[in-house]
Design an enzyme around this catalytic site. Structure first.
Site, PDB file in Angstrom:
ATOM      1  N   GLU A  95      32.217  47.480  87.332  1.00 51.25           N
ATOM      2  CA  GLU A  95      30.897  47.633  87.756  1.00 51.25           C
ATOM      3  C   GLU A  95      29.763  48.011  86.892  1.00 51.25           C
ATOM      4  O   GLU A  95      28.446  47.414  87.246  1.00 51.25           O
ATOM      5  CB  GLU A  95      30.888  49.104  89.138  1.00 51.25           C
ATOM      6  CG  GLU A  95      29.516  48.930  89.626  1.00 51.25           C
ATOM      7  CD  GLU A  95      29.526  50.058  90.713  1.00 51.25           C
ATOM      8  OE1 GLU A  95      28.356  50.579  90.994  1.00 51.25           O
ATOM      9  OE2 GLU A  95      30.592  50.248  91.310  1.00 51.25           O
ATOM     10  N   GLU A 128      40.288  52.834  85.763  1.00 48.01           N
ATOM     11  CA  GLU A 128      39.331  52.292  84.861  1.00 48.01           C
ATOM     12  C   GLU A 128      38.276  53.372  84.050  1.00 48.01           C
ATOM     13  O   GLU A 128      37.723  53.326  83.051  1.00 48.01           O
ATOM     14  CB  GLU A 128      38.364  51.343  85.528  1.00 48.01           C
ATOM     15  CG  GLU A 128      37.555  50.278  84.396  1.00 48.01           C
ATOM     16  CD  GLU A 128      36.331  49.603  85.376  1.00 48.01           C
ATOM     17  OE1 GLU A 128      35.793  48.578  84.600  1.00 48.01           O
ATOM     18  OE2 GLU A 128      36.112  50.138  86.509  1.00 48.01           O
TER      19      GLU A 128
END
Length: 294
Positions: A95, A128
């Protein structure tokens, strides 16, 4: 147990990490991710609604956007098709790159399309975040706890999959026992992880933390202060006589652990065994011994 959770646990952490190469946001050259990336219009990509990371540093995003303008997005995003619209892709990992690419006004992005359940998608997002270099100690510890409590992973399994030591994970998770105010100061970088570790076992962590911040104390200064407090004389107590066997056992355990061991036996009602450690290194070693990893 839900079907999604069974699927996630069946694949395992290592399998879920197969697509997560070392972070490419630093623009170092990495090995190509497995599988063939495809190009997708930026407007067809949406963020993960359950993204654990809520705050993105705007200065860091601007710096990454500037790099993307010159070099493009080196590492593809990992996405899945939206459950309700096959023309839309939800971000599983990446993102930050997606946000920076929008600032850089990129119209297309390279992605790896994977099939993930909702549970697996959240698991990869947590992993992540753990890999982020700028993640603070409290949020990292909370991520480990979430992996273990929500997905049933053990400390050993998480440590092996993420390339961390079990003691590193255990030490960080102990920080979650601190009062919320102290945890918030760590998130705000008013306290370091080293400061927080020193406060885990003290009686007044908020008061001492406030003193650390006000005086700008280093971790070594804090540890010295706490040693001084622990060495301070206490009110004299009636010294109980111990039998020779108890004293011998205390000596054997102290020699084995290289720490002071005291035994207070209360007959048929059991008793107490007290181990006194000198510093954080001894505490870490004790934890490893108790966990059977030393």
């Amino acid at each position: 147990m839900s079907q999604n959770k069974r699927s996630s646990l069946g694949r395992g952490l290592s399998a879920l990490m197969a697509d997560l190469q070392p972070d490419a946001d630093t623009n170092d050259t990495n090995d190509a991710p497995r599988g063939a990336p495809v190009t997708v219009p930026t407007e067809q990509i949406t963020p993960n609604p359950d993204q654990p990371r809520r705050v993105f540093d705007q200065d860091a995003l601007a710096e990454l956007a500037d790099s993307i303008r010159h070099r493009g997005v080196i590492q593809p995003l990992i996405v899945r098709r939206h459950p309700d619209d096959q023309n839309i892709y939800q971000i599983v990992a990446g993102e930050r790159r997606w946000r920076a690419a929008q600032i850089a006004q990129l119209h297309e992005l390279p992605v790896l399309i994977r099939e993930f359940s909702d549970s697996e998608m959240l698991e990869v997002a947590i992993i992540e975040n753990i890999q982020r270099a700028d993640l603070n100690a409290i949020d990292e510890a909370a991520s480990y706890r979430q992996l273990m409590s929500r997905f049933g992973h053990t400390q050993e399994k998480v440590a092996e999959a993420l390339g961390k030591s079990r003691s590193h994970i255990a030490n960080l998770m102990r920080l979650l026992n601190l009062p919320e105010q102290v945890q918030e100061w760590v998130r705000e970088e008013k306290l370091s992880a080293g400061h927080a570790r020193a406060l885990v076992t003290v009686d007044d962590p908020v008061g001492i933390a406030r003193r650390i911040i006000e005086k700008g104390m280093s971790v070594r200064e804090v540890e010295a202060l706490l040693r001084k407090k622990s060495d301070a004389p206490t009110k004299p107590r009636h010294k109980e006589e111990k039998d020779a066997d108890t004293r011998a056992l205390e000596g054997d355990l102290s020699a084995t652990l290289k720490m002071r061991v005291q035994i207070k036996h209360a007959g048929q009602d059991g008793g107490q065994l007290t181990i006194t450690y000198r510093d954080l290194e001894q505490l870490d070693r004790l934890c490893q011994i108790l966990a059977g990893s030393a």
